[in-house]
Motif scaffolding. Structure first.
Motif, PDB file in Angstrom:
ATOM      1  N   VAL A 178       7.667   4.545   1.305  1.00 57.69           N
ATOM      2  CA  VAL A 178       7.873   5.258   2.566  1.00 57.69           C
ATOM      3  C   VAL A 178       6.537   5.783   3.097  1.00 57.69           C
ATOM      4  CG1 VAL A 178       8.987   7.238   3.655  1.00 57.69           C
ATOM      5  CG2 VAL A 178      10.235   5.870   1.983  1.00 57.69           C
ATOM      6  N   MET A 179       5.714   6.313   2.207  1.00 58.59           N
ATOM      7  CA  MET A 179       4.405   6.822   2.616  1.00 58.59           C
ATOM      8  C   MET A 179       3.506   5.707   3.135  1.00 58.59           C
ATOM      9  SD  MET A 179       3.795   9.441  -0.576  1.00 58.59           S
ATOM     10  CE  MET A 179       2.111   9.836  -0.094  1.00 58.59           C
ATOM     11  N   ILE A 180       3.548   4.559   2.461  1.00 59.32           N
ATOM     12  CA  ILE A 180       2.732   3.419   2.894  1.00 59.32           C
ATOM     13  C   ILE A 180       3.154   2.972   4.284  1.00 59.32           C
ATOM     14  CG2 ILE A 180       2.208   0.990   2.439  1.00 59.32           C
ATOM     15  CD1 ILE A 180       2.485   1.690  -0.574  1.00 59.32           C
ATOM     16  N   GLY A 181       4.452   2.916   4.513  1.00 62.07           N
ATOM     17  CA  GLY A 181       4.939   2.532   5.829  1.00 62.07           C
ATOM     18  C   GLY A 181       4.572   3.537   6.903  1.00 62.07           C
ATOM     19  N   GLY A 182       4.461   4.805   6.533  1.00 65.40           N
ATOM     20  CA  GLY A 182       4.093   5.831   7.500  1.00 65.40           C
ATOM     21  C   GLY A 182       2.615   5.805   7.852  1.00 65.40           C
ATOM     22  N   ASN A 183       1.764   5.727   6.829  1.00 65.86           N
ATOM     23  CA  ASN A 183       0.317   5.681   7.063  1.00 65.86           C
ATOM     24  C   ASN A 183      -0.341   5.115   5.819  1.00 65.86           C
ATOM     25  OD1 ASN A 183      -2.490   6.309   7.392  1.00 65.86           O
ATOM     26  ND2 ASN A 183      -1.944   7.865   8.895  1.00 65.86           N
ATOM     27  N   GLU A 184      -0.672   3.840   5.879  1.00 66.85           N
ATOM     28  CA  GLU A 184      -1.212   3.160   4.699  1.00 66.85           C
ATOM     29  C   GLU A 184      -2.571   3.723   4.290  1.00 66.85           C
ATOM     30  OE1 GLU A 184      -2.511  -1.397   3.535  1.00 66.85           O
ATOM     31  OE2 GLU A 184      -0.714  -1.080   4.760  1.00 66.85           O
ATOM     32  N   THR A 185      -3.418   4.024   5.264  1.00 69.90           N
ATOM     33  CA  THR A 185      -4.754   4.546   4.959  1.00 69.90           C
ATOM     34  C   THR A 185      -4.678   5.908   4.285  1.00 69.90           C
ATOM     35  OG1 THR A 185      -5.668   3.348   6.853  1.00 69.90           O
ATOM     36  CG2 THR A 185      -6.988   5.143   5.938  1.00 69.90           C
ATOM     37  N   ALA A 186      -3.860   6.791   4.833  1.00 63.93           N
ATOM     38  CA  ALA A 186      -3.719   8.124   4.243  1.00 63.93           C
ATOM     39  C   ALA A 186      -3.123   8.043   2.843  1.00 63.93           C
ATOM     40  CB  ALA A 186      -2.838   8.991   5.142  1.00 63.93           C
ATOM     41  N   THR A 187      -2.201   7.125   2.648  1.00 61.96           N
ATOM     42  CA  THR A 187      -1.590   6.954   1.329  1.00 61.96           C
ATOM     43  C   THR A 187      -2.633   6.495   0.317  1.00 61.96           C
ATOM     44  OG1 THR A 187       0.495   6.352   2.386  1.00 61.96           O
ATOM     45  CG2 THR A 187       0.254   5.818   0.053  1.00 61.96           C
ATOM     46  N   PHE A 188      -3.505   5.572   0.729  1.00 62.20           N
ATOM     47  CA  PHE A 188      -4.574   5.097  -0.160  1.00 62.20           C
ATOM     48  C   PHE A 188      -5.529   6.238  -0.509  1.00 62.20           C
ATOM     49  CE2 PHE A 188      -8.926   3.451  -0.558  1.00 62.20           C
ATOM     50  CZ  PHE A 188      -8.777   2.625  -1.675  1.00 62.20           C
ATOM     51  N   ARG A 189      -5.868   7.056   0.481  1.00 60.66           N
ATOM     52  CA  ARG A 189      -6.791   8.159   0.234  1.00 60.66           C
ATOM     53  C   ARG A 189      -6.154   9.258  -0.610  1.00 60.66           C
ATOM     54  NH1 ARG A 189      -9.511   8.576   6.319  1.00 60.66           N
ATOM     55  NH2 ARG A 189     -10.815   6.697   6.113  1.00 60.66           N
ATOM     56  N   ALA A 190      -4.836   9.251  -0.685  1.00 65.45           N
ATOM     57  CA  ALA A 190      -4.141  10.224  -1.540  1.00 65.45           C
ATOM     58  C   ALA A 190      -4.123   9.775  -3.000  1.00 65.45           C
ATOM     59  CB  ALA A 190      -2.714  10.424  -1.047  1.00 65.45           C
ATOM     60  N   GLY A 191      -4.731   8.628  -3.274  1.00 70.87           N
ATOM     61  CA  GLY A 191      -4.826   8.161  -4.654  1.00 70.87           C
ATOM     62  C   GLY A 191      -3.682   7.271  -5.104  1.00 70.87           C
ATOM     63  N   ILE A 192      -2.857   6.825  -4.179  1.00 61.82           N
ATOM     64  CA  ILE A 192      -1.717   5.968  -4.525  1.00 61.82           C
ATOM     65  C   ILE A 192      -2.158   4.511  -4.463  1.00 61.82           C
ATOM     66  CG2 ILE A 192       0.575   5.207  -3.752  1.00 61.82           C
ATOM     67  CD1 ILE A 192       0.977   8.116  -2.747  1.00 61.82           C
ATOM     68  N   ARG A 193      -1.704   3.722  -5.425  1.00 64.81           N
ATOM     69  CA  ARG A 193      -2.100   2.313  -5.511  1.00 64.81           C
ATOM     70  C   ARG A 193      -1.287   1.501  -4.497  1.00 64.81           C
ATOM     71  NH1 ARG A 193      -2.598   0.818 -11.837  1.00 64.81           N
ATOM     72  NH2 ARG A 193      -3.602  -1.000 -10.895  1.00 64.81           N
ATOM     73  N   VAL A 194      -1.802   1.444  -3.301  1.00 67.55           N
ATOM     74  CA  VAL A 194      -1.097   0.807  -2.190  1.00 67.55           C
ATOM     75  C   VAL A 194      -0.881  -0.676  -2.441  1.00 67.55           C
ATOM     76  CG1 VAL A 194      -1.263   0.191   0.257  1.00 67.55           C
ATOM     77  CG2 VAL A 194      -1.884   2.495  -0.508  1.00 67.55           C
ATOM     78  N   ASN A 195      -1.924  -1.377  -2.857  1.00 70.33           N
ATOM     79  CA  ASN A 195      -1.820  -2.833  -3.044  1.00 70.33           C
ATOM     80  C   ASN A 195      -0.764  -3.199  -4.077  1.00 70.33           C
ATOM     81  OD1 ASN A 195      -3.819  -3.097  -1.175  1.00 70.33           O
ATOM     82  ND2 ASN A 195      -5.416  -3.742  -2.606  1.00 70.33           N
ATOM     83  N   ARG A 196      -0.769  -2.480  -5.191  1.00 73.23           N
ATOM     84  CA  ARG A 196       0.212  -2.783  -6.239  1.00 73.23           C
ATOM     85  C   ARG A 196       1.633  -2.577  -5.743  1.00 73.23           C
ATOM     86  NH1 ARG A 196       0.846   0.871 -11.569  1.00 73.23           N
ATOM     87  NH2 ARG A 196       1.715   2.223  -9.948  1.00 73.23           N
ATOM     88  N   ASN A 197       1.870  -1.476  -5.047  1.00 71.12           N
ATOM     89  CA  ASN A 197       3.211  -1.189  -4.548  1.00 71.12           C
ATOM     90  C   ASN A 197       3.663  -2.214  -3.513  1.00 71.12           C
ATOM     91  OD1 ASN A 197       4.093   1.307  -5.909  1.00 71.12           O
ATOM     92  ND2 ASN A 197       2.322   2.225  -4.937  1.00 71.12           N
ATOM     93  N   LEU A 198       2.742  -2.665  -2.666  1.00 75.06           N
ATOM     94  CA  LEU A 198       3.094  -3.662  -1.662  1.00 75.06           C
ATOM     95  C   LEU A 198       3.443  -5.002  -2.308  1.00 75.06           C
ATOM     96  CD1 LEU A 198       0.568  -3.015   1.271  1.00 75.06           C
ATOM     97  CD2 LEU A 198       3.048  -2.678   1.268  1.00 75.06           C
TER      98      LEU A 198
END
Length: 270
Positions: A203-223
């Motif tokens: 849900v966070m990635i869909g809302g703002n992928e850049t902010a989610t990445f900067r929050a330390g969440i592994r965006v690529n893996r989750n996608l």
């Protein structure tokens, strides 16, 4: 606005689709003779089980801010793979396993593997190569459907093994087992999205992928996981399609993609 009234209004808006469904059922039951029967409702649920399962996987990718146009073709390829191996007529090879019940998990794993591999391919190109999800999955929609035609030669596989077809015949509490599989998927993935870090991260990635990445969440893996799950769930939908039709044809599932998108959007997917 009164807080209590506001809360009630929010509840109605959040669940508007269910109220619309209830309204339609009531109207049909009043004006269509012999409509209000448990057998008819069971048939409606059974007919929508494949679409419902496919929509669950598609919803994961859409919630994450991308799209997957390949799910219809993935379901068709998974169904054809199961049909070729476990059907006894047409192009079916009539593979037999002993004991017979082994054909159920093996065919299911085959369908999940076919869908998951294509989902992983799509996810890799979108996440690692940074290609547009629209373009990649549209291309997959085309080449996977073409692969179904090549593998089948335009012919059909018929007479699915009785051990697998059993799922399309048996009922539990008045509903076919295929419908219960769809309900189970809905419950499981609803809990995953609401109660697990993975669901919240999507849900966070869909809302703002850049902010989610900067929050330390592994965006690529989750996608990538989302795309793999979308493919695997489309494979499950293909398995259910093969059971419903007792085989597979080259044009199996044509038109399901747009219905799946409609189901996700009407169901509240953003």
């Amino acid at each position: 606005m009164n807080p209590r009234t506001r809360k009630a209004l929010e509840f109605v808006l959040d669940n508007l689709v269910w109220f619309m469904l209830l309204f339609v059922l009531v109207v049909f039951s009043i004006f269509v003779p012999n409509y209000f029967q448990l057998g008819i409702f069971a048939n409606i649920i059974e007919a929508s089980s494949v679409l419902g399962v496919m929509s669950i996987g598609l919803a994961l990718v859409i919630i994450a801010g991308h799209m997957d146009l390949s799910v219809e073709s993935v379901a068709a390829l998974s169904a054809m793979a199961v049909g070729i191996l476990f059907c006894s007529s047409g192009i079916g090879m009539g593979v037999q396993l002993h004991p017979e019940w082994l054909m159920v998990p093996v065919s299911l794993l085959l369908a999940l593997a076919v869908g998951g591999l294509i989902g992983a391919f799509n996810g890799y190109l979108v996440v690692k190569v940074k290609m547009s999800a629209f373009i990649i999955t549209l291309a997959s929609y085309i080449w996977v459907r073409g692969l179904v035609l090549v593998v089948s030669g335009g012919r059909s596989a018929q007479d699915l093994a009785p051990a697998i077809r059993w799922f399309g015949i048996q009922r539990l509490v008045g509903l076919p087992l295929t419908a219960w599989i769809a309900v189970g998927c809905f419950v499981v993935f609803s809990l995953i999205m609401a109660k697990t870090p993975f669901g919240r991260h999507l849900v966070m990635i869909g809302g703002n992928e850049t902010a989610t990445f900067r929050a330390g969440i592994r965006v690529n893996r989750n996608l990538i996981i989302a795309f793999v799950l979308a493919g695997a769930i489309a494979g499950l939908a293909g398995w259910l399609l093969a059971i419903r039709t007792s085989g597979a044809t080259a044009n199996l599932g044509v038109g399901l993609l747009f219905n799946a998108f409609a189901a996700v959007v009407i169901g509240g997917g953003s």
